[in-house]
Design a protein around this motif. Structure first.
Motif, PDB file in Angstrom:
ATOM      1  N   UNK A  94       0.817  -1.214   0.000  1.00  0.00           N
ATOM      2  CA  UNK A  94       0.000   0.000   0.000  1.00  0.00           C
ATOM      3  C   UNK A  94       0.848   1.259   0.000  1.00  0.00           C
ATOM      4  N   UNK A  95       2.074   1.111   0.398  1.00  0.00           N
ATOM      5  CA  UNK A  95       2.923   2.304   0.467  1.00  0.00           C
ATOM      6  C   UNK A  95       4.043   2.202  -0.558  1.00  0.00           C
ATOM      7  N   UNK A  96       3.793   1.404  -1.563  1.00  0.00           N
ATOM      8  CA  UNK A  96       4.865   1.032  -2.457  1.00  0.00           C
ATOM      9  C   UNK A  96       5.543   2.190  -3.166  1.00  0.00           C
ATOM     10  N   UNK A  97       4.792   3.215  -3.474  1.00  0.00           N
ATOM     11  CA  UNK A  97       5.405   4.319  -4.197  1.00  0.00           C
ATOM     12  C   UNK A  97       6.260   5.179  -3.272  1.00  0.00           C
ATOM     13  N   UNK A 101      12.481   1.366  -4.003  1.00  0.00           N
ATOM     14  CA  UNK A 101      12.240   0.114  -4.716  1.00  0.00           C
ATOM     15  C   UNK A 101      12.957  -1.034  -4.037  1.00  0.00           C
TER      16      UNK A 101
END
Lengths: 307, 554
Positions: A94-97, A101
């Motif tokens: 959900x907080x990937x951005x 990376x």
């Protein structure tokens, strides 16, 4: 940053730390059962589940396998290692951005590989691997993310979880029928640090003091609380003349001062009670942090059509 | 690696490798094969790849294909299907498009987007009077007014810099002669660009030698192009606008794409519940209070954007968003109501609209289309129903599409009844054989049908087309419908640089790429539908006829 994302980051920090702490405790149990023929497997296992994790209704016949099932492989239990990693990964998705990376990938691959290790028995391979991965996550977060709010929320979650975890473990050491301080120390990963610090002389008192009050050992209750406090200060520097506008920081600060400025003998004499207060303070601070930073609209559900 | 060795061994026994290599038994069908000519020789742009593959032993290609798959799983390059995360299969053989063919695609797509923008402006900006194209008899008003995607809520509204289709995905196929044709236009929420970026990165890691020998144009400029276009679209007076990407959430099949784009642009990825409208402005809830948002790149369908104007049961949108939009305080990309230009009946008028608005001839032809709402056309369609592909005009994801030659008598009867009852709702096209490209199937290369979705970004000054695009491949033999939910996959699309074109190796772009190395997933549109879907209808599970029907999705 977005409140919802901050919430996820905070919980990533907590869950990764929780997996690490749980792995240490289970590993200590595993080792002591193997190495110490005098150990009563049922008693020590129920101690871990009931005394530290606080589970009710422990079957007195419980053994290592059952502990492993509940605390290692149960993906539905957010206190178990599987459950913690799953929850950490879901939060990371959900907080990937916002995550770097590399950080997302280490969390994602850890989850996939963990499932590849098998669930037959919790071996050293499993438990050691979890500790390594937690350290890897912390290290990658440290060197690939800006040390900004996002990073501070991860660290804040980690510190609070650590304070809570250590407090639970320390409390059992003080019980008459609890595990020996040697076991407690290694549950916290503090055995060697302690030996070096004390130059080999370990007494019950010094062990308890090391885990609860030491200022330099990062897993001690005091150091963890202090770190959490510092994160909050970085997130919201305030210059109130009186009191604190940040309730979470006030709660943590109060708890920390009570431990730090108290006479150490008083603290150590009253350890189980003191540690219970730490756990309560962590819970209260966690709620206050949620109110202040993570407030968003009520969670919404998908409508029928959309699904 | 042992590649060099293998090559030398290979050339020693070349005839043997021909018969036992990856290409043994490769037989192109009646479709245009992009790699092999009718004489069985490789076409020019594919020569280096053909050469490499011919010498490669099947095991080695298999290893690389496996490396691609595990790379995607580790990076989380997945789409959500039925609640499960799956990697979107990337075929190991790339698709190559030479510089000349690409030049036509580029010009043709840009021209098409330009015409679509004119058309949308014409129908939405002239409140109170008929669109020019209607007055001049190019397209009937009835057709626009009856489109389910025509939204009066935005009538009379002109976006800040006049752009409505900030991002377009124009689906192309190559017909039996190898000519590109437009299959459909997507100017609502076209998705799939993340695969373009992810595929390229994965291929570069696994086939580095190909990149050293061929001049392949990079695609990693895309997030910068997009951000530039979004910033350019900000409401007037907002000199340093805040851009966000609006996602339906983590369960959307294209969630990966949303995260990829947000990360590569360095903007927040928000959900509907993170936004709130106050005093006519859109704000997002942050740890430091509410902050104003100027441009929303939304990956949610029109119908779910604002429960006040559209579906009341939508929990994905933002209450009051349309009023903020009408007040000119926020820009939505893409604009609301674009779906009318996606309508397949409108599609059939596009060549006329291009001539009308731009006074140019269309560069890319349409697929021949029969409009069922015109009685002569309808009669022809009904007479030849078993040779036609019939599609609903507003279908997305290939819903309701019927392939005549594959349909049973009963299905055709039902279809006939539907056509007679609601002729406005359908168009028909003759079955077109999509071109094929060799694809790794069970250790051998086999021809499989592909389509192409190039992406165009309009910043108000210029329509730019990313040199590449999403090539979707239908993995089952003879399957003409290209759909990830039915065993579809993708291929990396390599556009070759012409002799005189400098391959840009912009340093700044490189930095963006490094920071977010990886990519992600797909579609997006609205709420969780099929991933990249194109034609999910159950009637097509093994359609052997290809039909111009791929894309859709949004």
């Amino acid at each position: 940053m977005l409140s919802r994302i901050a919430d996820s980051l905070f919980w990533i920090g907590r869950y990764i730390e929780r997996a690490d702490g749980t792995a240490r405790m289970v590993d200590t149990l595993r080792l002591s059962l193997i190495e110490d023929p005098a150990q009563n497997e049922n008693y020590t296992s129920s101690m871990l589940l009931g005394g530290i994790m606080g589970y009710d209704e422990i079957n007195p016949e419980v053994g290592y396998e059952e502990v492993a099932r509940q605390l290692v492989f149960d993906a539905a239990n957010p206190s178990a290692i599987s459950g913690s990693w799953l929850a950490a990964r879901e939060n990371a998705r959900r907080a990937r951005e916002t995550l770097s990376t590399e950080l997302w990938e280490v969390i994602n691959t850890s989850w996939h590989r963990w499932n590849g290790l098998g669930t037959k028995a919790a071996t050293q391979q499993h438990l050691g691997w979890v500790r390594e991965r937690s350290a890897l996550v912390a290290g990658i977060a440290d060197v690939t993310m800006s040390h900004d709010d996002a990073w501070n929320f991860i660290c804040l979650g980690r510190s609070l979880e650590r304070a809570d975890m250590t407090a639970r473990i320390v409390a059992t050491g003080a019980l008459d029928w609890g595990p020996s301080w040697g076991v407690v120390l290694s549950s916290c990963g503090a055995q060697q640090a302690m030996l070096r610090t004390m130059r080999g002389v370990i007494t019950d008192r010094s062990a308890a003091a090391f885990l609860s009050l030491d200022r330099r050992f990062p897993r001690s209750v005091l150091a963890s609380l202090e770190d959490a406090e510092r994160r909050l200060m970085t997130l919201a520097p305030d210059n109130d003349r009186v009191g604190f506008s940040d309730e979470g920081r006030r709660i943590l600060g109060e708890m920390r001062s009570r431990l730090e400025y108290n006479d150490p003998d008083h603290v150590l004499a009253d350890l189980p009670n003191q540690m219970r207060q730490v756990q309560d303070a962590v819970t209260a601070a966690s709620e206050a942090i949620g109110d202040r930073y993570f407030k968003s609209a009520p969670v919404q559900e998908w409508t029928g059509e959309i699904l | 690696m042992s590649q060099a060795q293998r090559q030398s061994q290979g050339s020693a026994g070349q005839s043997q490798s021909q018969s036992q290599g990856l290409f043994s038994g490769y037989a192109a069908g009646e479709a245009w094969d992009e790699m092999m000519s009718e004489e069985g020789q490789p076409r020019a742009p594919f020569k280096p790849i053909h050469h490499t593959l011919r010498e490669m032993d099947p095991e080695s290609l298999k290893e690389r294909a496996d490396a691609l798959a595990s790379m995607f799983l580790d990076q989380g390059v997945t789409f959500d299907h039925a609640g499960e995360e799956r990697p979107f299969p990337l075929d190991a053989v790339p698709r190559v498009i030479d510089a000349d063919a690409w030049a036509d695609v580029e010009r043709g797509v840009a021209q098409r987007v330009d015409a679509l923008e004119h058309f949308l402006d014409d129908i939405y900006s002239r409140q109170g009077s008929m669109p020019r194209a209607v007055d001049d008899g190019i397209i009937p008003w009835r057709l626009i007014a009856t489109s389910s995607h025509f939204h009066r809520a935005v009538a009379g509204l002109r976006p800040a810099n006049g752009v409505r289709a900030h991002v377009s995905g124009i689906d192309l196929i190559r017909d039996e002669n190898g000519d590109f044709r437009v299959l459909e236009d997507n100017v609502r929420v076209p998705s799939g660009v993340s695969y373009v970026i992810a595929n390229r990165r994965a291929m570069a890691n696994v086939f580095p030698e190909a990149f050293a020998t061929m001049r392949i144009r990079p695609v990693h400029e895309y997030p910068r192009m997009l951000l530039r276009a979004l910033r350019a679209a900000a409401p007037e007076g907002r000199t340093d606008p805040t851009v966000v990407v609006l996602t339906p959430g983590v369960y959307n099949s294209a969630y990966f794409e949303h995260t990829l784009l947000a990360r590569m642009m360095g903007v927040e990825l928000v959900e509907g519940r993170d936004l709130v409208v106050r005093n006519g402005e859109v704000k997002m809830r942050t740890t430091h209070g509410e902050e104003r948002v100027d441009v929303i790149y939304r990956r949610i369908d029109d119908d779910f954007l604002d429960p006040v104007h559209f579906r009341r049961d939508s929990m994905l949108g933002v209450t009051g968003l349309i009023s903020a939009l009408r007040a000119g305080r926020v820009t939505l990309a893409n604009a609301i109501g674009n779906g009318v230009a996606d309508d397949k009946l409108v599609y059939s008028y596009l060549p006329d609209l291009i001539r009308y608005y731009l006074e140019e001839d269309p560069i890319l032809p349409n697929v021949d289309t029969y409009r069922c709402n015109e009685p002569e056309h309808l009669q022809t369609v009904l007479d030849r129903l078993d040779e036609m592909v019939v599609k609903p005009v507003d279908g997305s994801g290939g819903k309701g599409l019927v392939i005549g030659p594959k349909a049973t008598g009963q299905e055709l009867d039902e279809l006939r009844a539907n056509l007679e009852r609601d002729p406005r709702g359908w168009i028909a096209q003759p079955v077109v054989q999509l071109s094929t490209v060799p694809t790794l199937i069970d250790g051998k290369l086999r021809p499989r049908h592909v389509d192409l979705r190039p992406f165009a970004v309009n910043d108000g000054d210029k329509v730019e087309v990313v040199p590449g695009g999403l090539t979707r491949v239908a993995l089952p033999e003879g399957q003409l419908v290209v759909n990830s939910s039915q065993g579809g996959g993708s291929k990396d699309t390599w556009v070759l640089a012409g002799r005189n074109v400098r391959v840009p190796s912009n340093e700044a772009a490189e930095m963006i790429l490094l920071s977010s190395q990886r990519p992600h997933s797909s579609d997006d549109d609205a709420p969780p539908t099929e991933p990249l879907d194109s034609e999910p209808s159950p009637t097509q599970t093994s359609p052997p006829q290809a039909v111009p029907t791929t894309g859709e999705e949004s």
